[in-house]
Design a protein around this motif. Sequence first.
Motif, PDB file in Angstrom:
ATOM      1  N   SER A 114       0.945  -1.181  -0.194  1.00 40.31           N
ATOM      2  CA  SER A 114      -0.144   0.094   0.023  1.00 40.31           C
ATOM      3  C   SER A 114       0.975   1.190  -0.154  1.00 40.31           C
ATOM      4  O   SER A 114       0.630   2.319  -0.681  1.00 40.31           O
ATOM      5  CB  SER A 114      -1.071   0.027   1.267  1.00 40.31           C
ATOM      6  N   GLY A 115       2.052   1.208   0.770  1.00 35.93           N
ATOM      7  CA  GLY A 115       2.906   2.197   0.740  1.00 35.93           C
ATOM      8  C   GLY A 115       3.423   2.672  -0.646  1.00 35.93           C
ATOM      9  O   GLY A 115       3.639   3.799  -1.036  1.00 35.93           O
ATOM     10  N   LEU A 116       3.791   1.595  -1.242  1.00 30.09           N
ATOM     11  CA  LEU A 116       4.371   1.827  -2.762  1.00 30.09           C
ATOM     12  C   LEU A 116       3.392   2.116  -3.530  1.00 30.09           C
ATOM     13  O   LEU A 116       3.623   2.954  -4.427  1.00 30.09           O
ATOM     14  CB  LEU A 116       4.697   0.013  -3.018  1.00 30.09           C
ATOM     15  N   VAL A 117       2.119   1.780  -3.479  1.00 31.48           N
ATOM     16  CA  VAL A 117       1.164   2.238  -4.466  1.00 31.48           C
ATOM     17  C   VAL A 117       0.855   3.724  -4.062  1.00 31.48           C
ATOM     18  O   VAL A 117       0.869   4.405  -5.202  1.00 31.48           O
ATOM     19  CB  VAL A 117      -0.234   1.323  -4.151  1.00 31.48           C
ATOM     20  N   THR A 173      -1.336  -8.581  -1.394  1.00 29.81           N
ATOM     21  CA  THR A 173      -1.723  -7.387  -2.450  1.00 29.81           C
ATOM     22  C   THR A 173      -2.012  -6.221  -1.596  1.00 29.81           C
ATOM     23  O   THR A 173      -2.180  -6.329  -0.296  1.00 29.81           O
ATOM     24  CB  THR A 173      -2.825  -7.753  -3.308  1.00 29.81           C
ATOM     25  N   ASP A 174      -1.999  -5.018  -2.355  1.00 26.56           N
ATOM     26  CA  ASP A 174      -2.220  -3.972  -1.489  1.00 26.56           C
ATOM     27  C   ASP A 174      -3.987  -3.816  -1.100  1.00 26.56           C
ATOM     28  O   ASP A 174      -4.739  -4.587  -1.757  1.00 26.56           O
ATOM     29  CB  ASP A 174      -2.066  -2.642  -2.355  1.00 26.56           C
ATOM     30  N   ASN A 175      -4.370  -2.745  -0.436  1.00 21.54           N
ATOM     31  CA  ASN A 175      -5.731  -2.632   0.094  1.00 21.54           C
ATOM     32  C   ASN A 175      -6.567  -1.876  -0.888  1.00 21.54           C
ATOM     33  O   ASN A 175      -7.732  -1.439  -0.581  1.00 21.54           O
ATOM     34  CB  ASN A 175      -5.816  -2.298   1.366  1.00 21.54           C
ATOM     35  N   ILE A 224      11.359   1.571   6.771  1.00 16.81           N
ATOM     36  CA  ILE A 224      11.807   1.617   5.507  1.00 16.81           C
ATOM     37  C   ILE A 224      11.128   2.828   4.825  1.00 16.81           C
ATOM     38  O   ILE A 224       9.753   3.134   5.101  1.00 16.81           O
ATOM     39  CB  ILE A 224      11.343   0.499   4.628  1.00 16.81           C
ATOM     40  N   ARG A 225      11.775   3.720   4.042  1.00 14.21           N
ATOM     41  CA  ARG A 225      11.145   4.824   3.494  1.00 14.21           C
ATOM     42  C   ARG A 225      11.066   5.055   2.278  1.00 14.21           C
ATOM     43  O   ARG A 225      12.120   4.760   1.354  1.00 14.21           O
ATOM     44  CB  ARG A 225      11.918   6.110   4.011  1.00 14.21           C
ATOM     45  N   PHE A 226       9.808   5.149   1.478  1.00  9.54           N
ATOM     46  CA  PHE A 226       9.574   5.522   0.077  1.00  9.54           C
ATOM     47  C   PHE A 226       9.696   6.760   0.019  1.00  9.54           C
ATOM     48  O   PHE A 226       9.210   7.691   0.551  1.00  9.54           O
ATOM     49  CB  PHE A 226       8.387   4.875  -0.382  1.00  9.54           C
TER      50      PHE A 226
END
Length: 385
Positions: A222-225, A246-248, A350-352
Motif C-alpha cells: 500500500s505504501g508503494l502504491v 496485495t495492496d488494499n 523503510i522509507r519510500f
Amino acid sequence: DIWLCDMQQYEEFGGIGYETVEQSLAAEDGRARLMLLGAKRSGKTSIIRVVFQKMSPHETLFLDPTSSIGVTDISNNAFVQLKIVDFPGGYDFGDKKMTPELLFKRDGAIIFVIDQQDGQDDLTAVEHFLDVARLAHSVNPKLAIDVLIHKVEPEAEAYHDDVLERVRQIRQVIVEQLTEERLDINPTFHLTSIYDHTVFEAFSKIVQKRIPQMNQLEKLLSGLVINCRVEKAYVFDVISKIYIATDNSEMDNFYELCSDAIDVVIDVSRIYSGDQKKKEATPIPYDKKSRAVIKMENNYVLHLREVDNYLALVCFMKDDKRMNKGLLEYNFACFKKAVADIKARSKAPIRFKSHRGSNSNTVTSSRNMNSGTGQEASLKETKQR
C-alpha cells in the motif's frame, strides 16, 4: 522442495522426507497445514498437482484415485511454508493412528472439495462436510474451513444459471445446518476450476491467512502504491503462481495478467539462460536479475521485479512518460530491502520517496507496526531527515 510422504511415494522417490505419514504430521516444523478432504473423484489430488506441482490440467485425467493419506511439504520461499495433506475420498477418521488430535490440533485450514457436477451426491457431500466440520471444530475451534465448490468450468456459460443455482443450494444447506446446530463455524466458499485461474486465486486467499507477515507485506504494498502512482501491486510466489499479498486498493483483479507475465519471464529466461548446469540445478530459471517491463494495449505498464528467493513484485501502472524511472527503481529497491527486513524480523523503518514531493512516508517492517509508539518514532525520524 517437495517431500511426498506416504510409504509408496517414499520408496518411489528414494527415501526423501519422513519415513511415515504419522512422523510427518507429528513433526514440529512450523509449517501451516492445509488438509484437503471431499468425496471420491471430487478433484482433491488434481488441485494439488496443478497448483503445487505444475501438472497440466489435462494430465490429471489419468491420475489414480487416492487410497491413503499423502503429505506434501512445500518450501518455495521464506513465506510459503506449507504441509499439504491429501485425504482419500470419503475418509471416515476410523484409523487409530490418525487421531483427530494429530490431524487438527495444529494451525492450518480444512479445504473441503465439493464436485458441483456430481448433482446426485450433493447431499452426501454436504453431510460429509458437516461431519468433518463438527469433528475438527471440537478439536480446534480456531481451525479455518474453506469450501471449494469445484469443477465450475469456464466453458459452462451455456448452463451458467443452472450452475449458480446448484452452488447457491449447496451453500444455503451448509449455512442453514451450521446455524441450526449453533456451531460457531464460518466457512469461506470459493468457486474453482483447474482449467482457469480460479483455483490459484482461491489458494492465494487461503494461503495468505496462514502467513504471519501478510499484514506487513500488505502495508508495504500500500505504501508503494501511494508513493509511486501504482494502480495495483502483488507479491507472487513464482513457483506456484499464487499471490501471498496485495495492496488494499479496490482495483480490478489483474491475476491472469500477472500469471501470464510470470510465465513470459520464466519461458524467456529458460530459452536464453546460458548456464546449462544452473538450469538443471534449479526448478525454474529465476534469480536476482529477473525482471520485466511489459507495455499493454490498455495504456498500462506491468513491472515485475525479483524481491527474494522465488518471490516477485508485480505492479500495474498507467503509461506515463513523466514518470521518474530512477525514483521508481529506488522505491523498488526500498521494497526489496523491506521484504528482507521482514524476513529477518528486523525493526528498521523503510522509507519510500514520493512522486508528489520531497516528503517521504515511512513504512516500518516491525511486528509492532500498528502501535502508537512505533508510528511516532517513524514520523519523528522522517521529520529529522
